[in-house]
Design a protein around this motif. Sequence first.
Motif, PDB file in Angstrom:
ATOM      1  N   GLY A  55     -20.130  46.626  23.589  1.00  0.00           N
ATOM      2  CA  GLY A  55     -19.942  46.971  22.189  1.00  0.00           C
ATOM      3  C   GLY A  55     -20.183  48.455  21.970  1.00  0.00           C
ATOM      4  N   GLU A  56     -20.081  48.873  20.730  1.00  0.00           N
ATOM      5  CA  GLU A  56     -20.317  50.270  20.397  1.00  0.00           C
ATOM      6  C   GLU A  56     -21.811  50.575  20.459  1.00  0.00           C
ATOM      7  OE1 GLU A  56     -18.525  51.498  16.776  1.00  0.00           O
ATOM      8  OE2 GLU A  56     -16.664  50.457  17.213  1.00  0.00           O
ATOM      9  N   PRO A  64     -27.642  47.956  26.310  1.00  0.00           N
ATOM     10  CA  PRO A  64     -26.497  48.138  25.430  1.00  0.00           C
ATOM     11  C   PRO A  64     -26.051  46.805  24.840  1.00  0.00           C
ATOM     12  CG  PRO A  64     -25.828  48.312  27.721  1.00  0.00           C
ATOM     13  CD  PRO A  64     -27.333  48.230  27.704  1.00  0.00           C
ATOM     14  N   ALA A  65     -25.477  46.887  23.668  1.00  0.00           N
ATOM     15  CA  ALA A  65     -25.012  45.675  23.005  1.00  0.00           C
ATOM     16  C   ALA A  65     -23.744  45.174  23.696  1.00  0.00           C
ATOM     17  CB  ALA A  65     -24.719  45.967  21.544  1.00  0.00           C
ATOM     18  N   TYR A  66     -23.665  43.879  23.905  1.00  0.00           N
ATOM     19  CA  TYR A  66     -22.480  43.278  24.495  1.00  0.00           C
ATOM     20  C   TYR A  66     -21.942  42.218  23.555  1.00  0.00           C
ATOM     21  CZ  TYR A  66     -23.445  45.547  28.934  1.00  0.00           C
ATOM     22  OH  TYR A  66     -23.646  46.471  29.907  1.00  0.00           O
ATOM     23  N   ILE A  67     -20.632  42.149  23.471  1.00  0.00           N
ATOM     24  CA  ILE A  67     -19.964  41.156  22.645  1.00  0.00           C
ATOM     25  C   ILE A  67     -19.430  40.078  23.580  1.00  0.00           C
ATOM     26  CG2 ILE A  67     -18.071  40.765  21.040  1.00  0.00           C
ATOM     27  CD1 ILE A  67     -18.316  43.769  20.324  1.00  0.00           C
ATOM     28  N   THR A  68     -19.776  38.836  23.306  1.00  0.00           N
ATOM     29  CA  THR A  68     -19.308  37.729  24.131  1.00  0.00           C
ATOM     30  C   THR A  68     -18.259  36.941  23.369  1.00  0.00           C
ATOM     31  OG1 THR A  68     -21.117  36.363  23.338  1.00  0.00           O
ATOM     32  CG2 THR A  68     -21.465  37.504  25.401  1.00  0.00           C
ATOM     33  N   LYS A  69     -17.176  36.603  24.071  1.00  0.00           N
ATOM     34  CA  LYS A  69     -16.091  35.820  23.493  1.00  0.00           C
ATOM     35  C   LYS A  69     -15.718  34.718  24.470  1.00  0.00           C
ATOM     36  CE  LYS A  69     -14.108  39.590  20.889  1.00  0.00           C
ATOM     37  NZ  LYS A  69     -12.901  40.354  20.585  1.00  0.00           N
TER      38      LYS A  69
END
Length: 82
Positions: A55-56, A64-69
């Motif tokens: 993520g940003e 760091p931020a991670y986006i999971t899909k």
Amino acid sequence: MTDTAKKRGPASVLEDRTKLVAALRGIRGMEGYVRPSRFVRLKLAEAGYITIVPGESDGTRGRPAYITKLTPRGNAVVNFAK
């Protein structure tokens, strides 16, 4: 003689269908399900059920931020679960 290895501890998320469905529903954000831990999310990503995208950065310290899909495979598991 059996070929199964003796394992200690509870079944893994990938070995237990109900735990797998609950973890994927938590990632999807369904009400009543808890988002799984980072370790479990990494295991699900290795198995191909989810994707992890960086993520940003917000400029703070730490991981760091991670986006999971969910991948199509993960969506199929959730959609066809009872």
